[in-house]
Scaffold this motif. Sequence first.
Motif, mmCIF file in Angstrom:
data_model
loop_
_atom_site.group_PDB
_atom_site.id
_atom_site.type_symbol
_atom_site.label_atom_id
_atom_site.label_comp_id
_atom_site.label_asym_id
_atom_site.label_seq_id
_atom_site.Cartn_x
_atom_site.Cartn_y
_atom_site.Cartn_z
ATOM 1 N N ARG A 136 -2.506 31.105 18.951
ATOM 2 C CA ARG A 136 -1.454 30.093 18.937
ATOM 3 C C ARG A 136 -0.065 30.712 19.061
ATOM 4 N NH1 ARG A 136 -2.951 25.728 14.142
ATOM 5 N NH2 ARG A 136 -4.497 24.532 15.333
ATOM 6 N N ALA A 137 0.093 31.912 18.529
ATOM 7 C CA ALA A 137 1.407 32.567 18.573
ATOM 8 C C ALA A 137 1.222 34.061 18.379
ATOM 9 C CB ALA A 137 2.333 32.010 17.500
ATOM 10 N N ARG A 138 2.171 34.828 18.905
ATOM 11 C CA ARG A 138 2.223 36.278 18.690
ATOM 12 C C ARG A 138 3.523 36.606 17.978
ATOM 13 N NH1 ARG A 138 -0.823 33.922 22.964
ATOM 14 N NH2 ARG A 138 -2.423 35.394 23.655
ATOM 15 N N MET B 210 24.666 39.189 16.867
ATOM 16 C CA MET B 210 23.362 39.156 17.532
ATOM 17 C C MET B 210 22.501 38.021 16.996
ATOM 18 S SD MET B 210 22.415 43.171 18.178
ATOM 19 C CE MET B 210 22.615 43.739 16.487
ATOM 20 N N GLN B 211 22.555 37.790 15.680
ATOM 21 C CA GLN B 211 21.812 36.680 15.097
ATOM 22 C C GLN B 211 22.286 35.350 15.658
ATOM 23 O OE1 GLN B 211 19.231 36.007 13.455
ATOM 24 N NE2 GLN B 211 19.571 34.024 12.476
ATOM 25 N N ALA B 212 23.588 35.181 15.787
ATOM 26 C CA ALA B 212 24.135 33.941 16.354
ATOM 27 C C ALA B 212 23.696 33.766 17.805
ATOM 28 C CB ALA B 212 25.659 33.951 16.254
ATOM 29 N N ALA B 213 23.733 34.851 18.573
ATOM 30 C CA ALA B 213 23.346 34.775 19.985
ATOM 31 C C ALA B 213 21.860 34.483 20.143
ATOM 32 C CB ALA B 213 23.700 36.083 20.683
ATOM 33 N N ALA B 214 21.028 35.021 19.237
ATOM 34 C CA ALA B 214 19.577 34.873 19.348
ATOM 35 C C ALA B 214 19.118 33.432 19.195
ATOM 36 C CB ALA B 214 18.892 35.751 18.301
ATOM 37 N N GLN B 215 19.936 32.590 18.557
ATOM 38 C CA GLN B 215 19.521 31.202 18.343
ATOM 39 C C GLN B 215 19.345 30.445 19.658
ATOM 40 O OE1 GLN B 215 18.539 30.823 15.093
ATOM 41 N NE2 GLN B 215 19.193 32.951 15.394
ATOM 42 N N ALA B 216 19.996 30.908 20.714
ATOM 43 C CA ALA B 216 19.837 30.264 22.026
ATOM 44 C C ALA B 216 18.428 30.439 22.579
ATOM 45 C CB ALA B 216 20.853 30.832 23.011
ATOM 46 N N LEU B 217 17.685 31.425 22.039
ATOM 47 C CA LEU B 217 16.339 31.694 22.527
ATOM 48 C C LEU B 217 15.304 30.725 21.966
ATOM 49 C CD1 LEU B 217 16.431 35.575 22.060
ATOM 50 C CD2 LEU B 217 16.555 34.359 24.246
ATOM 51 N N LEU B 218 15.638 30.036 20.876
ATOM 52 C CA LEU B 218 14.670 29.161 20.214
ATOM 53 C C LEU B 218 14.336 27.945 21.070
ATOM 54 C CD1 LEU B 218 16.116 29.258 16.585
ATOM 55 C CD2 LEU B 218 14.032 30.388 17.413
ATOM 56 N N GLY B 219 13.078 27.537 20.981
ATOM 57 C CA GLY B 219 12.631 26.369 21.723
ATOM 58 C C GLY B 219 11.934 26.738 23.024
ATOM 59 N N GLU B 220 11.701 25.748 23.848
ATOM 60 C CA GLU B 220 10.996 25.942 25.126
ATOM 61 C C GLU B 220 12.003 26.240 26.233
ATOM 62 O OE1 GLU B 220 8.063 23.440 28.148
ATOM 63 O OE2 GLU B 220 8.052 22.996 26.001
ATOM 64 N N ILE C 192 7.504 29.089 24.535
ATOM 65 C CA ILE C 192 8.110 28.413 23.396
ATOM 66 C C ILE C 192 8.406 29.442 22.315
ATOM 67 C CG2 ILE C 192 7.848 26.625 21.637
ATOM 68 C CD1 ILE C 192 5.818 25.263 23.502
ATOM 69 N N MET C 193 9.687 29.689 22.067
ATOM 70 C CA MET C 193 10.119 30.645 21.045
ATOM 71 C C MET C 193 10.242 29.929 19.700
ATOM 72 S SD MET C 193 10.878 33.909 20.693
ATOM 73 C CE MET C 193 11.344 34.429 22.365
ATOM 74 N N GLN C 194 9.470 30.389 18.732
ATOM 75 C CA GLN C 194 9.443 29.743 17.423
ATOM 76 C C GLN C 194 10.315 30.459 16.397
ATOM 77 O OE1 GLN C 194 5.248 29.996 16.727
ATOM 78 N NE2 GLN C 194 4.744 28.715 18.470
ATOM 79 N N ASP D 121 4.669 31.371 21.514
ATOM 80 C CA ASP D 121 3.285 31.086 21.895
ATOM 81 C C ASP D 121 2.721 32.203 22.762
ATOM 82 O OD1 ASP D 121 4.977 30.411 24.015
ATOM 83 O OD2 ASP D 121 3.733 28.727 24.681
ATOM 84 N N ALA D 122 3.567 32.824 23.576
ATOM 85 C CA ALA D 122 3.165 33.962 24.409
ATOM 86 C C ALA D 122 4.435 34.653 24.885
ATOM 87 C CB ALA D 122 2.323 33.503 25.596
ATOM 88 N N PHE D 123 4.264 35.880 25.372
ATOM 89 C CA PHE D 123 5.407 36.662 25.838
ATOM 90 C C PHE D 123 5.140 37.182 27.245
ATOM 91 C CE2 PHE D 123 5.932 36.704 21.300
ATOM 92 C CZ PHE D 123 7.304 36.734 21.096
#
Length: 265
Positions: A108-110, A142-152, A171-173, A191-193
């Motif tokens: 389901r996720a890695r 970097m933490q603030a910038a990484a939030q853009a990666l969340l979601g599909e 989908i980044m969880q 879900d996958a990379f």
Amino acid sequence: MQRIALGIEYDGAAFHGWQSQPHGQTVQDVLEQAIGQVAAQPIRVHCAGRTDAGVHALNQVVHFDCAPASVRPQQAWIRGVNAHLPSSVCVRWAQPVAADFHARFDARARHYCYLLHNHPVRPALMHGRLGWHHHPLDAARMQAAAQALLGEHDFSAFRAAECQAKSAVKIMQQATVRRHGELIIFEFRADAFLQHMVRNMVGALVAVGNGREAVDSIARLLASGDRRRAAPTFSAAGLYLVGVDYAPHWNIPLPARIMPALFEI
């Protein structure tokens, strides 16, 4: 036939990645040879996610099938196989699973973690096990910038040119960045990379952390889908496959909290 699942830990520095190659210097090659010694038959293993050369794993999940004559006690798949493996690879757990379980397709996720030593001097004792960046990095940026990666998203801007995945949409969880002393810890769950996806995201985030790029550059990269606009692929040395999630009915052990135990984080 009986299907067996294993949890594998390995130091990827000594190997040319996970996937079997003619020269035999991959994790899959040495694992199949070791299991074959215990099973007394040729074995093919299937993993949850292939790792590149130099990438490590704390709980890679694999499965294989063995004939009835090759069925062994559970401890034989741990202690027996480990006796035939190089010191940089070990089986952490083993258990029978349903015949329709698949380590890759039922995942389901890695979970991946990247450990980056942020110090003017490169690491020596942890060489090959940590990434390194000598300029000061701002973990909060970097933490603030990484939030853009969340979601599909379509992660084409972070995939390798030779990536063979049919789709770049993932989908980044989880996408978190935090500092612990001289260590910066990047944690991702999806879900996958794609091939090189984590290392490319780390490279792009480091460019934000050292001030070369703005915090919103990650969002702009995602929208562009253009790998040429992103930072170079970061070193494999600090990348770990921490674990894999499955539905509860498969009874696969959850990813262990090994990283804090190893690195006191």
